[in-house]
Design a protein around this motif. Sequence first.
Motif, PDB file in Angstrom:
ATOM      1  N   ARG A  25     -27.218  22.984  14.008  1.00 19.42           N
ATOM      2  CA  ARG A  25     -26.941  22.001  15.051  1.00 19.42           C
ATOM      3  C   ARG A  25     -26.538  23.182  16.465  1.00 19.42           C
ATOM      4  O   ARG A  25     -25.614  23.324  16.724  1.00 19.42           O
ATOM      5  CB  ARG A  25     -25.583  21.320  14.983  1.00 19.42           C
ATOM      6  N   VAL A  26     -27.785  23.655  16.795  1.00 17.37           N
ATOM      7  CA  VAL A  26     -27.571  24.575  17.778  1.00 17.37           C
ATOM      8  C   VAL A  26     -27.102  24.236  19.112  1.00 17.37           C
ATOM      9  O   VAL A  26     -25.996  24.733  19.506  1.00 17.37           O
ATOM     10  CB  VAL A  26     -29.068  25.409  18.258  1.00 17.37           C
ATOM     11  N   LEU A  27     -27.632  23.194  19.756  1.00 18.10           N
ATOM     12  CA  LEU A  27     -27.179  22.500  20.829  1.00 18.10           C
ATOM     13  C   LEU A  27     -25.610  22.428  20.832  1.00 18.10           C
ATOM     14  O   LEU A  27     -25.001  22.515  21.927  1.00 18.10           O
ATOM     15  CB  LEU A  27     -27.792  21.518  21.352  1.00 18.10           C
ATOM     16  N   GLU A  28     -25.152  21.408  19.746  1.00 22.09           N
ATOM     17  CA  GLU A  28     -23.967  21.400  19.572  1.00 22.09           C
ATOM     18  C   GLU A  28     -23.063  22.506  19.663  1.00 22.09           C
ATOM     19  O   GLU A  28     -21.719  22.496  19.932  1.00 22.09           O
ATOM     20  CB  GLU A  28     -23.702  20.520  18.054  1.00 22.09           C
ATOM     21  N   GLY A  29     -23.596  23.421  18.939  1.00 19.73           N
ATOM     22  CA  GLY A  29     -22.719  24.735  18.721  1.00 19.73           C
ATOM     23  C   GLY A  29     -22.562  25.590  19.793  1.00 19.73           C
ATOM     24  O   GLY A  29     -21.714  26.461  19.924  1.00 19.73           O
ATOM     25  N   LEU A  48     -16.469  32.548  37.775  1.00  8.94           N
ATOM     26  CA  LEU A  48     -17.571  32.215  36.656  1.00  8.94           C
ATOM     27  C   LEU A  48     -16.809  31.515  35.400  1.00  8.94           C
ATOM     28  O   LEU A  48     -15.564  31.893  35.162  1.00  8.94           O
ATOM     29  CB  LEU A  48     -18.095  33.544  36.176  1.00  8.94           C
ATOM     30  N   PRO A  49     -17.260  30.493  34.995  1.00 12.82           N
ATOM     31  CA  PRO A  49     -16.536  29.964  33.715  1.00 12.82           C
ATOM     32  C   PRO A  49     -16.315  30.613  32.522  1.00 12.82           C
ATOM     33  O   PRO A  49     -17.029  31.692  32.426  1.00 12.82           O
ATOM     34  CB  PRO A  49     -17.601  28.652  33.252  1.00 12.82           C
ATOM     35  N   GLU A  50     -15.457  30.637  31.899  1.00 13.40           N
ATOM     36  CA  GLU A  50     -14.941  31.556  30.705  1.00 13.40           C
ATOM     37  C   GLU A  50     -15.211  30.508  29.563  1.00 13.40           C
ATOM     38  O   GLU A  50     -14.542  29.437  29.336  1.00 13.40           O
ATOM     39  CB  GLU A  50     -13.514  31.916  30.845  1.00 13.40           C
ATOM     40  N   VAL A  51     -16.156  31.008  28.789  1.00 13.23           N
ATOM     41  CA  VAL A  51     -16.556  30.025  27.623  1.00 13.23           C
ATOM     42  C   VAL A  51     -16.396  30.911  26.220  1.00 13.23           C
ATOM     43  O   VAL A  51     -17.005  31.893  26.468  1.00 13.23           O
ATOM     44  CB  VAL A  51     -18.143  29.602  27.687  1.00 13.23           C
ATOM     45  N   THR A  52     -15.764  30.421  25.230  1.00 13.42           N
ATOM     46  CA  THR A  52     -15.919  31.078  23.853  1.00 13.42           C
ATOM     47  C   THR A  52     -16.659  30.448  23.073  1.00 13.42           C
ATOM     48  O   THR A  52     -16.499  28.949  22.760  1.00 13.42           O
ATOM     49  CB  THR A  52     -14.410  31.361  23.579  1.00 13.42           C
ATOM     50  N   TYR A  53     -17.559  31.164  22.069  1.00 11.98           N
ATOM     51  CA  TYR A  53     -18.246  30.236  21.209  1.00 11.98           C
ATOM     52  C   TYR A  53     -17.745  30.726  19.715  1.00 11.98           C
ATOM     53  O   TYR A  53     -17.440  31.920  19.450  1.00 11.98           O
ATOM     54  CB  TYR A  53     -19.583  30.819  21.261  1.00 11.98           C
ATOM     55  N   SER A  54     -17.482  29.590  19.026  1.00 11.00           N
ATOM     56  CA  SER A  54     -16.839  29.935  17.871  1.00 11.00           C
ATOM     57  C   SER A  54     -17.549  29.257  16.552  1.00 11.00           C
ATOM     58  O   SER A  54     -17.141  28.245  15.794  1.00 11.00           O
ATOM     59  CB  SER A  54     -15.487  29.389  17.819  1.00 11.00           C
ATOM     60  N   PRO A  55     -18.764  29.820  16.323  1.00 12.08           N
ATOM     61  CA  PRO A  55     -19.719  28.807  15.452  1.00 12.08           C
ATOM     62  C   PRO A  55     -18.692  29.603  13.829  1.00 12.08           C
ATOM     63  O   PRO A  55     -18.162  30.564  13.893  1.00 12.08           O
ATOM     64  CB  PRO A  55     -21.025  29.627  15.460  1.00 12.08           C
ATOM     65  N   ASP A  56     -19.216  28.533  13.102  1.00 11.78           N
ATOM     66  CA  ASP A  56     -18.809  29.139  11.541  1.00 11.78           C
ATOM     67  C   ASP A  56     -19.629  30.181  10.964  1.00 11.78           C
ATOM     68  O   ASP A  56     -20.644  30.155  10.391  1.00 11.78           O
ATOM     69  CB  ASP A  56     -18.680  27.996  10.589  1.00 11.78           C
ATOM     70  N   ARG A  57     -19.333  31.357  11.277  1.00 14.57           N
ATOM     71  CA  ARG A  57     -20.288  32.608  10.943  1.00 14.57           C
ATOM     72  C   ARG A  57     -20.569  32.713   9.637  1.00 14.57           C
ATOM     73  O   ARG A  57     -21.516  33.097   9.141  1.00 14.57           O
ATOM     74  CB  ARG A  57     -19.903  33.688  11.910  1.00 14.57           C
TER      75      ARG A  57
END
Length: 453
Positions: A25-29, A48-57
């Motif tokens: 689920r790339v778009l969801e992630g 600038l927005p601050e965005v953190t990505y936390s996929p289940d690596r």
Amino acid sequence: MEIDRATLDQIARVAPRLAARAGTRVLEGIAWPRDVEERFFAEGEARLPEVTYSPDREALRKRIAELDELLRSVDGDHPVLAWLRDCIRSQIEGAELLNAAGTRDFHTRSCALYGSASSSFFGGQLRNRDLAEHLAARMTIHGWDEASDPHDEPLNAPALRDFLASRIAARRPALDVEVTLDPRITAKVVAGMTRVRIRPDATFTPREAEGLWVHEVETHALTAHNGAAQPVLTFLRSGGPRSTRTQEGLALFAELYHRTLSIGRLVRLATRVRLVDMAEQGASFLDLYRFLREQGSERRDAYFDAQRVCRGGLVEGGAPFTKDACYLGGLLEVYAFLAAVLRGGLRDEVELLVCGRLALDDIAALSALRATGAVVRPRYLPEWLRAWDTLLPFFAFTSFMDGIDLDPVEQHFRSLLDVAALAGPPSSGSGSEGKRAAAPKVEAPRGKARRGA
């Protein structure tokens, strides 16, 4: 293309294992939470927005390892096995893309999967951005014309939900898709195989609602359900990133054929290609947002389009998500495919296009597999394909244009526009006759028109 028993046995062994691991689920992630949007506007649209990505690596690494093992297990040189390996690689690459979210490597992988604004068509010199610039220019409104569309009241989110739900309920065979309101999503609509989610505060024009029906339900949900219904290749419910260009092109073709692809929608698609191009050259989220605002976009629309390009990559620029660069190119390629196939009356090959989520280059392998029974006719057909009696005449007529020299046609109609330019209405309140702007040049391809079917 003959398929031997050993090849079929490999496909039967590998297909269920791939189906069990397909669908990253790339778009969801990489989706931005709603609080990022609200904070951006609360802080005056200046940071600038601050965005953190936390996929289940850990889960992604495990998925990649399992798919790598599956890829190595496919042994043989048959073209169908080469296709199967491509399908497995696509799922690996989708997982690797998500794992790279928030890094510069995300852009590199995105370009490899979806192309970029500078990707070309069919190995030629024309690029995605050339097509986008051409279409945007052709959508420019000229002159003083007073004719306008009647005003249609917009639909709110509950009205769109009811509209889509009623269309789904009336469909035969029945298509299992739920329509819900979801305050957590950033986009106005998010659609998957079994669910369409609508942002509760969003509004939609009637034409936009029709476009969402043919794009999200009659294309994306439909091809996923057809893939899941295949007797062997159930992994076609999720084609991975390699199928995106074709799937988005197919959905846009449905919009175009059903006359739901409006000027505003087409210009917005073309603008998104330009945004990808700008971001690749270093434009930040704020640069994209401010550019859109200067072009007349509403605040929320500008935010949404800028975040579509920056999600997963770097908000400071230079490493965008390039998926939006492939929509128009996908439409051009799907149109060319249909024109060529319909010229031969090959209805079976057109049906193969919707038997799952796939890429145009898959048709040869799927055609061979159909002869063995491993691929069956799609259970669900989109409306444009069910109306075969209207599809073939459309392409048959446009094919005749291939033999017409359009230069004298252009000259003829340019003279008519010159006459019309002198017939402008009186200027309001002045009493003197208004002057219409010079008639726009009627552009047409030089020499012969492009072949239709």
